[in-house]
Motif scaffolding. Structure first.
Motif, short mmCIF file in Angstrom:
data_model
loop_
_atom_site.label_atom_id
_atom_site.label_comp_id
_atom_site.label_asym_id
_atom_site.label_seq_id
_atom_site.Cartn_x
_atom_site.Cartn_y
_atom_site.Cartn_z
N TRP A 290 -44.74 10.21 0.16
CA TRP A 290 -43.76 9.15 0.40
C TRP A 290 -42.55 9.62 1.21
O TRP A 290 -42.06 8.90 2.08
N LYS A 291 -42.05 10.81 0.94
CA LYS A 291 -40.87 11.29 1.64
C LYS A 291 -41.10 11.37 3.16
O LYS A 291 -40.26 10.97 3.95
N VAL A 292 -42.27 11.89 3.52
CA VAL A 292 -42.59 12.00 4.95
C VAL A 292 -42.86 10.63 5.53
O VAL A 292 -42.40 10.29 6.63
N LEU A 293 -43.63 9.80 4.79
CA LEU A 293 -44.00 8.47 5.28
C LEU A 293 -42.78 7.60 5.47
O LEU A 293 -42.72 6.79 6.41
N GLU B 252 -42.17 4.20 16.44
CA GLU B 252 -43.63 4.12 16.41
C GLU B 252 -44.13 3.16 15.33
O GLU B 252 -45.20 2.56 15.45
N SER B 253 -43.34 3.03 14.27
CA SER B 253 -43.72 2.13 13.17
C SER B 253 -43.75 0.68 13.64
O SER B 253 -44.70 -0.06 13.35
N LEU B 254 -42.74 0.27 14.40
CA LEU B 254 -42.70 -1.10 14.92
C LEU B 254 -43.83 -1.35 15.91
O LEU B 254 -44.43 -2.42 15.92
N PHE B 255 -44.10 -0.34 16.71
CA PHE B 255 -45.19 -0.46 17.69
C PHE B 255 -46.54 -0.60 16.99
O PHE B 255 -47.37 -1.44 17.35
#
Length: 259
Positions: A71-74, A82-85
Motif C-alpha cells: 500500500w505505501k508504494v501503491l 501516470e495514474s490519471l493516464f
C-alpha cells in the motif's frame, strides 16, 4: 516471505485465468456446447466456467492481499500523473466496449467467427437447453409422439424413460443429447415450431443479412417490418447496432424482423 507467496499465487492464478479465458473465448455458444456435449481436454462448458470463476475469485483475493502489503508504494503511484493516464485508458476501454466501438467490436466479431468454426455448429439445435427437458416434454414441444420416440430409442439400443431428461439419457448411454435427438428427429410432425430467439446465442453480433439467411427470412420483408415500427436498418448492420440505436434488445429486433 509474504511477497513471495503473493507473486506465486498471482502467477499461477494468472496462468489459469488466461488459459480458461481463451477456452471460453473460442468455445461454441452455450446452447450448442450443452446440447452437443462439447468438451475440451475432457472438461465441459460448466467445468471451464467454474475454473474461470474460482481462479478469478482467488486472483481478486490475492490482488487485495498484494494491495495491502504494498500500500505505501501503491499510494505514491496513485497520485502520480501516470495514474490519471492509466485510469483514462481503462475508462476508454469500458466506454468503447459498452458502445461496441472499434477496435473492441473487432474482438467480439472475431470471437463470433471462431465460435462458428466448431463442427458442432452443423447441428440444428431445436430448443435452447433442450437437454434439460424430460424426453416427454422435449417430444411435446417438437410435435413428436413420445411413445414412438421411446420405441425408436430402444430399437437403437438406448435405455430411456419418458421422465428422464435428454442429458440423463445421454450420460447413461454414453451418448450426447444431440445424438439422442438425431435418432428421433425424423418423427417430428409438420408444421415445425417457429424458432425462438434466445438471449446469449450470439445473435446480436450477426448482421441483419446473416440473421435472415440463417432463419430463412426474406431480407426485404425484414427491413420492411422494422421500418413499419419506425426502426431504420441496413442489411450490413448487426442486430446489436440496430437495437442500440432504437433502445431495444437484439431479441426484440429479431422478433420484429421475423414477423
Amino acid at each position: 516471505m509474504k511477497r513471495k507467496w503473493i507473486d506465486l499465487f498471482l502467477f499461477y492464478s494468472t496462468v489459469m485465468i488466461i488459459f480458461s479465458g481463451i477456452v471460453l473465448y473460442i468455445m461454441p455458444h452455450g446452447r450448442v456446447a450443452y446440447f452437443t456435449g462439447w468438451t475440451f481436454l475432457g472438461l465441459g462448458k460448466d467445468a471451464w466456467d467454474n475454473l474461470h470463476v474460482i481462479f478469478g475469485i482467488l486472483m481478486v483475493i490475492v490482488a487485495i492481499w498484494h494491495i495491502v502489503v504494498n500500500w505505501k508504494v501503491l499510494k505514491k503511484y496513485l497520485i502520480a500523473k501516470e495514474s490519471l493516464f492509466s485510469l483514462a485508458i481503462v475508462v476508454f476501454i469500458i466506454f468503447g466496449t459498452v458502445n461496441n466501438l472499434q477496435p473492441f467490436k473487432a474482438v467480439s466479431d472475431f470471437e463470433e467467427y471462431v465460435k462458428s468454426l466448431w463442427p458442432q455448429n452443423k447441428y440444428q439445435i431445436p430448443i435452447a437447453h433442450g437437454e434439460l427437458l424430460t424426453l416427454n416434454d422435449f417430444c411435446k414441444k417438437l410435435g413428436i409422439n413420445e411413445t414412438e420416440a421411446l420405441k425408436t430409442l430402444k430399437k437403437n439400443g438406448i435405455s430411456a424413460e419418458l421422465d428422464e431428461t435428454l442429458k440423463e439419457i445421454a450420460q447413461k448411454n454414453n451418448k450426447t443429447p444431440v445424438e439422442i435427438y438425431q435418432m428421433i428427429k425424423n418423427l417430428k410432425k409438420e408444421p415445425t415450431i417457429k424458432p425462438k430467439f434466445m438471449p446469449g446465442s450470439g445473435m446480436g453480433r450477426m448482421s441483419l443479412e446473416e440473421f435472415c439467411k440463417k432463419y430463412h427470412i426474406d431480407i426485404n420483408k425484414a427491413i420492411y417490418n422494422l421500418k413499419e415500427r419506425g426502426i431504420k436498418a441496413d442489411k450490413k448492420m448487426t442486430l446489436r447496432e440496430i437495437a442500440f440505436k432504437n433502445n431495444l434488445t437484439p431479441i426484440d429486433i429479431a422478433e420484429i424482423a421475423s414477423q
